[in-house]
Design a protein around this motif. Structure first.
Motif, PDB file in Angstrom:
ATOM      1  N   ARG A  41      21.431  -5.669  -8.615  1.00 22.25           N
ATOM      2  CA  ARG A  41      21.250  -6.730  -7.623  1.00 22.25           C
ATOM      3  C   ARG A  41      22.568  -7.463  -7.362  1.00 22.25           C
ATOM      4  NH1 ARG A  41      15.764  -6.968  -9.482  1.00 22.25           N
ATOM      5  NH2 ARG A  41      16.330  -8.071 -11.401  1.00 22.25           N
ATOM      6  N   VAL A  42      23.370  -7.658  -8.439  1.00 23.37           N
ATOM      7  CA  VAL A  42      24.668  -8.318  -8.269  1.00 23.37           C
ATOM      8  C   VAL A  42      25.579  -7.469  -7.380  1.00 23.37           C
ATOM      9  CG1 VAL A  42      26.778  -9.049  -9.458  1.00 23.37           C
ATOM     10  CG2 VAL A  42      24.549  -9.596 -10.441  1.00 23.37           C
ATOM     11  N   THR A  43      25.594  -6.154  -7.617  1.00 23.68           N
ATOM     12  CA  THR A  43      26.480  -5.279  -6.830  1.00 23.68           C
ATOM     13  C   THR A  43      26.061  -5.214  -5.369  1.00 23.68           C
ATOM     14  OG1 THR A  43      25.209  -3.244  -7.317  1.00 23.68           O
ATOM     15  CG2 THR A  43      26.955  -3.858  -8.860  1.00 23.68           C
ATOM     16  N   LYS A  44      24.772  -5.500  -5.102  1.00 24.77           N
ATOM     17  CA  LYS A  44      24.281  -5.455  -3.713  1.00 24.77           C
ATOM     18  C   LYS A  44      24.385  -6.818  -3.022  1.00 24.77           C
ATOM     19  CE  LYS A  44      22.844  -1.213  -4.396  1.00 24.77           C
ATOM     20  NZ  LYS A  44      23.608  -0.071  -3.892  1.00 24.77           N
ATOM     21  N   SER A  45      24.867  -7.842  -3.749  1.00 26.36           N
ATOM     22  CA  SER A  45      24.845  -9.206  -3.218  1.00 26.36           C
ATOM     23  C   SER A  45      25.942  -9.500  -2.205  1.00 26.36           C
ATOM     24  CB  SER A  45      24.973 -10.202  -4.381  1.00 26.36           C
ATOM     25  OG  SER A  45      26.266 -10.099  -4.972  1.00 26.36           O
ATOM     26  N   GLY A  46      26.938  -8.631  -2.147  1.00 19.58           N
ATOM     27  CA  GLY A  46      28.055  -8.855  -1.229  1.00 19.58           C
ATOM     28  C   GLY A  46      29.168  -9.692  -1.828  1.00 19.58           C
ATOM     29  N   LYS A  47      29.041 -10.088  -3.103  1.00 20.02           N
ATOM     30  CA  LYS A  47      30.104 -10.866  -3.756  1.00 20.02           C
ATOM     31  C   LYS A  47      31.351 -10.021  -3.947  1.00 20.02           C
ATOM     32  CE  LYS A  47      26.953 -13.850  -6.410  1.00 20.02           C
ATOM     33  NZ  LYS A  47      26.518 -14.233  -7.779  1.00 20.02           N
TER      34      LYS A  47
END
Length: 490
Positions: free
Chosen positions: A5-11
């Protein structure tokens, strides 16, 4: 799933706003703190600081490679993890050091002009390997109107059919031969089309491999093809990387309440036999990320094919897999439909079948699905080792319902007096009359006794890491040597 989910967050996980750069050794060394941690794996540099709190091994494990090349450490701990997919949003760039490309990698024309000789004048061998093993393999090729035969000269006598892995897809021909702990690779874009089916033959007493391809058209080939990546290389197996092919799910069967037997079929243009005691990696794409897990293939049964045939056209691979409802990989695997494709790697592992030769006692210590590496070893030993006096399996589970293939194991014990199975439960019901508890010196010392004094013995152990580590210590306390103990990774 949290990390995905973190990798998909756009951060911005690299801290470089999407800009890739070449990284020098000096620059890499500067980034060696928990909040600023860069690690190099196989020439690529990743900022792993955002991943720290998600790493199953904890921050300290990642920090062992902070600001340095962590390739060797990564391979020792979890070579099977698809770091490229897991860390793709953390990619800083490539190391500035330019790799040396062997001459034959730069050839973009037809490999050889001779019709009857496909041998290349040079071979890629690491300096260390050249010193240790000057007799590197080579290959040649010849043709008839309808066939092309590729001959590999391994210069070793311990070569069998399961030492050779052949894949032909989309015009790419790939033949890997395992010679001791090294990998010899032929990788070519064939100059003409061939049919899907081919044959592989090994002449063991001279260490020669023959791969016979069928031409689609009966025309004369002027050359075999053009070299592709790592063609004609001879390198340590651990440096070869994982290679996958897509296999079709053709059946799944309930074995226990949470364990199933899956059958995957290899592509028609693949020759692959998983040696006894070795595992493969299964790969699925889950929510856009490639997830890879190791599994040991098993026989389809302990009883129906007591002597399992090993044939060149054996196309099915079986897996006993426990489904964890809260897991990431196994629920997705269980949801696959018949006909779906799964990526399967080439075999990996360090078990040598020579450990079983002239064996007198074989002791197997397993917990849960740690039983899977024992299946083929058990079948092979009872069928092929004439010196064998006794095979003993101590199988730890939580409840009776968790015991994989219990009825088959009990039937096998009745069928072959050399085999004895002991089931131990940690949470039995009131009707259980067998052994119970956890792994302990008392349980092991009562069961694992040599058939004769100083007999040649092998103890195989597999289960969760704490179980395996404790088991090894207890077995050593019982005066079994480290050479007599082989542990598998569950």
């Amino acid at each position: 799933m949290d990390w995905i989910r973190v990798t998909k967050s756009g951060k911005d996980l690299t801290g470089l706003k999407g800009r890739l750069s070449e990284v020098t050794e000096e620059e890499l060394k500067k980034h060696n703190k928990k909040d600023d941690c860069w690690i190099c794996i196989r020439g690529f540099v990743y900022n792993v600081s955002p991943y720290m709190e998600y790493h199953p091994g904890g921050e300290d494990e990642l920090m062992r490679a902070a600001g340095s090349d962590g390739t060797d450490l990564f391979d020792q701990v979890h070579r099977w993890v698809n770091y490229e997919s897991m860390l793709k949003e953390c990619l800083v760039g490539r190391m500035a050091v330019k790799p040396i490309v062997p001459k034959d990698h730069r050839i973009d024309y037809c490999e050889e002009k001779r019709v009857l000789n496909g041998m290349l004048p040079e071979i890629q061998v690491t300096d260390k390997l050249a010193t240790e093993n000057p007799s590197s393999p080579s290959y040649d090729w010849f043709q008839t109107d309808s066939l092309v035969t590729i001959v590999i000269y391994t210069k070793q006598k311990a070569i069998s059919l399961d030492s050779v892995i052949v894949d032909h897809q989309d015009g790419s021909f790939r033949a890997e031969t395992i010679v001791k702990d090294c990998s010899y690779l032929i990788h070519l874009g064939l100059s003409h089309e061939v049919q899907e089916d081919f044959s592989v033959r090994v002449v063991e007493n001279v260490g020669k491999v023959e791969i016979v391809l069928k031409k689609r058209e009966n025309t004369s080939w002027k050359c075999l093809g053009h070299p592709l990546e790592k063609h004609n290389s001879f390198i340590p197996k651990k440096d070869a990387g994982l290679y996958f092919r897509k296999c079709k799910l053709i059946s799944k069967e309930d074995i226990t309440h949470d364990t199933k037997l899956f059958c995957l079929m290899l592509p028609p243009s693949t020759h692959l036999q998983v040696p006894i005691g070795l595992h493969v990696y299964l790969k699925l794409t889950i929510t856009g990320t490639e997830i890879v897990k190791p599994y040991t293939p098993v026989s389809d049964s302990l009883l129906s094919k007591f002597k399992e045939p090993i044939l060149p056209n054996n196309k099915c691979i079986y897996f006993l897999i426990k489904i964890y409802p809260a897991g990431l990989f196994t629920p997705e695997f269980d949801h696959l439909q018949i006909g779906d494709l799964v990526s399967v790697s080439s075999p990996e592992g360090n078990f040598k079948i020579s450990k079983l030769q002239e064996l007198e006692d074989l002791f197997l210590l397993a917990a849960g699905t740690g039983f899977t590496p024992m299946v083929k070893i058990l079948n092979y030993a009872l069928t092929n080792i004439p010196s064998l006096r006794k095979v003993k399996l101590m199988f730890f589970n939580k409840t009776e319902d968790d015991i994989i293939w219990r009825s088959q194991l009990e039937k096998l014990a009745l069928k072959d007096e050399r085999f004895d199975a002991e089931f131990v439960l940690s949470a039995p019901n009131s009707e259980w009359n067998g052994k119970q508890g956890h792994i302990s010196p008392a349980l092991l010392s009562d069961f694992f006794k040599r058939s004769v004094e100083k007999s040649k013995v092998l103890l195989c152990i597999c289960g969760p890491t704490p179980f395996t580590e404790q088991g090894i210590m207890l077995l050593q306390d019982l005066n079994f040597s480290t050479d007599e103990i082989h542990s598998f990774t569950a």
